[in-house]
Design a protein around this motif. Structure first.
Motif, PDB file in Angstrom:
ATOM      1  N   LEU A 101     -78.644 -84.481  59.781  1.00 42.71           N
ATOM      2  CA  LEU A 101     -77.698 -83.504  60.297  1.00 42.71           C
ATOM      3  C   LEU A 101     -77.260 -83.895  61.707  1.00 42.71           C
ATOM      4  O   LEU A 101     -77.999 -84.561  62.437  1.00 42.71           O
ATOM      5  N   ILE A 111     -76.318 -75.220  55.034  1.00 40.04           N
ATOM      6  CA  ILE A 111     -75.943 -76.581  55.431  1.00 40.04           C
ATOM      7  C   ILE A 111     -74.510 -76.877  55.003  1.00 40.04           C
ATOM      8  O   ILE A 111     -74.114 -76.563  53.883  1.00 40.04           O
ATOM      9  N   GLU A 112     -73.736 -77.414  55.931  1.00 42.46           N
ATOM     10  CA  GLU A 112     -72.404 -77.928  55.607  1.00 42.46           C
ATOM     11  C   GLU A 112     -72.489 -79.432  55.747  1.00 42.46           C
ATOM     12  O   GLU A 112     -72.561 -79.952  56.861  1.00 42.46           O
ATOM     13  N   TRP A 113     -72.476 -80.125  54.625  1.00 35.82           N
ATOM     14  CA  TRP A 113     -72.725 -81.572  54.658  1.00 35.82           C
ATOM     15  C   TRP A 113     -71.608 -82.328  55.349  1.00 35.82           C
ATOM     16  O   TRP A 113     -71.867 -83.306  56.062  1.00 35.82           O
ATOM     17  N   THR A 114     -70.366 -81.910  55.135  1.00 38.06           N
ATOM     18  CA  THR A 114     -69.265 -82.705  55.715  1.00 38.06           C
ATOM     19  C   THR A 114     -69.247 -82.593  57.238  1.00 38.06           C
ATOM     20  O   THR A 114     -68.831 -83.517  57.920  1.00 38.06           O
ATOM     21  N   LEU A 116     -82.448 -85.321  56.679  1.00 35.91           N
ATOM     22  CA  LEU A 116     -81.152 -84.779  56.249  1.00 35.91           C
ATOM     23  C   LEU A 116     -79.990 -85.391  57.033  1.00 35.91           C
ATOM     24  O   LEU A 116     -78.843 -85.249  56.648  1.00 35.91           O
ATOM     25  N   GLY A 118     -72.100 -81.779  58.924  1.00 29.69           N
ATOM     26  CA  GLY A 118     -73.433 -82.162  59.379  1.00 29.69           C
ATOM     27  C   GLY A 118     -74.128 -81.079  60.172  1.00 29.69           C
ATOM     28  O   GLY A 118     -74.805 -81.364  61.156  1.00 29.69           O
ATOM     29  N   ASN A 178     -77.441 -76.559  49.430  1.00 29.15           N
ATOM     30  CA  ASN A 178     -77.194 -76.372  50.868  1.00 29.15           C
ATOM     31  C   ASN A 178     -78.405 -75.738  51.561  1.00 29.15           C
ATOM     32  O   ASN A 178     -78.288 -75.187  52.641  1.00 29.15           O
TER      33      ASN A 178
END
Lengths: 190, 188
Positions: free
Chosen positions: A134, A93-96, A132, A98, A70
């Motif tokens: 995002l 970072i929170e991928w789900t 990334l 973004g 993350n």
């Protein structure tokens, strides 16, 4: 034609690179002894770290990259002589969802106010949104950090949250401000 | 024993026993709506063993890193949720508060608001914090109303921060200063 030859890590005068375990820690230890710099970069109390402690931090950082995935962190170097001038990262970072948080600073005093922060920010934004993918970025700034506030405004960030009196420094209360930029806003302006 | 500091009108706050906590939390975590109100992470479940070890880890530090409690109903002593002060900044006197009522049959009955009022009194009179912060999701109007009732003011929104069910939602920040809390509680 699709141009994949753009060098994501390179600016005009600086480039973002990996950590140099042999050289960087001495310099970064010196930066942590600069209390003005630390009060701009960090939100906790300023506290100097020895070169050995900095090395341990590197290991912790790389462990976090490996295990939690993350965090993306860089060292900023001047292209002319490859000297270390600062730090940059996209963290939490929170991928789900973004989203991620930006953090960067020019550590060497003689390199400040030369536009290197602006260049760093441009590279970080391109990386966050084009590599990334995002959806949005957040940057946290102390109310007294006028240089960072001006920089973020110039890059199109919007003030979104003002946490009142969140800091106490030199017997004064200061707000903690969150700035945000959406990928769609960044594309419109670039 | 005088536990007035931990006692509200509907609930009281007690220590977190990892075993009891884990058993309750694992049950509550089968409710994905509860998880989505609590956390921006993907809803997911953990075993009782994992939750118990996590709770034990939280409690290793002395003095505590977090001031964390179980919420129990005053009448039956039933465990209905948890609440805590996290990410405390001692030099600035700021902390985040988080609250969850796991028993969904009890939602909307003032238990969370009552627990919040108890922990705010604790934060301002025992820990002597300068302010308490929280975040709440745009899709949680019940939470937002509860926090407003306790005196929290909206301080801004991270726009479109969350992605749920194909839509973006704001992350709302709220804050309450000690002087504001004192004023509210003198008047009432």
């Amino acid at each position: 034609m699709y141009d994949m030859q753009i060098q994501l890590f390179d600016g005009q005068r600086i480039r973002l690179t990996e950590i140099d375990y042999d050289k960087d820690y001495e310099i970064e230890s010196r930066w942590t002894h600069d209390s003005e710099f630390m009060r701009l970069l960090e939100f906790g109390p300023a506290y100097p770290l020895s070169p050995a402690q900095i090395k341990k931090r590197y290991e912790a950082l790389e462990k976090q990259v490996r295990e939690e995935k993350n965090l993306f962190h860089f060292r900023i170097r001047a292209r002319e002589d490859d000297r270390l001038v600062g730090l940059a990262s996209i963290e939490w970072i929170e991928w789900t969802n973004g989203n991620g948080f930006l953090k960067f600073g020019i550590g060497s005093a003689q390199d400040r106010s030369q536009g290197l922060g602006t260049e760093t920010l441009q590279i970080l934004l391109r990386y966050a949104f084009n590599e990334l993918n995002l959806y949005r970025l957040t940057a946290m700034v102390q109310e007294y950090n006028q240089a960072a506030i001006a920089l973020l405004h110039k890059a199109g960030f919007m003030e979104e949250v003002r946490r009142r009196q969140c800091l106490l420094r030199d017997n004064r209360r200061w707000d903690l401000i969150n700035f945000g930029l959406l990928q769609s806003e960044w594309r419109e302006q670039s | 024993m005088n536990n007035a500091l931990y006692t509200g009108k509907l609930v009281h706050l007690t220590a977190v026993d990892p075993e009891t906590y884990a058993a309750s939390m694992v049950k509550w975590r089968r409710d994905s709506e509860f998880l989505r109100l609590m956390d921006s992470d993907p809803a997911r479940q953990f075993s009782i063993k994992e939750m118990k070890e996590w709770a034990e880890k939280q409690q290793e530090k002395n003095p505590p890193a977090n001031y964390w409690f179980l919420i129990r109903k005053l009448d039956q002593d039933q465990i209905i949720g948890d609440i805590g002060l996290f990410e405390i900044s001692w030099p600035a006197g700021d902390s985040f508060v988080g609250v969850g009522i796991g028993e969904r049959d009890l939602w909307g009955n003032g238990y969370g608001t009552d627990a919040m009022n108890v922990i705010l009194r604790y934060a301002f009179t025992e820990l002597c914090l300068h302010r308490v912060s929280l975040t709440v999701f745009e899709y949680n109007p019940r939470g937002l109303r509860s926090y407003q009732k306790c005196g929290f003011r909206e301080e801004g929104r991270l726009r479109q921060y969350l992605h749920r069910d194909g839509r973006r939602w704001d992350l709302i920040f709220m804050g309450l200063l000690r002087e504001e809390w004192h004023k509210l509680n003198r008047e009432s």
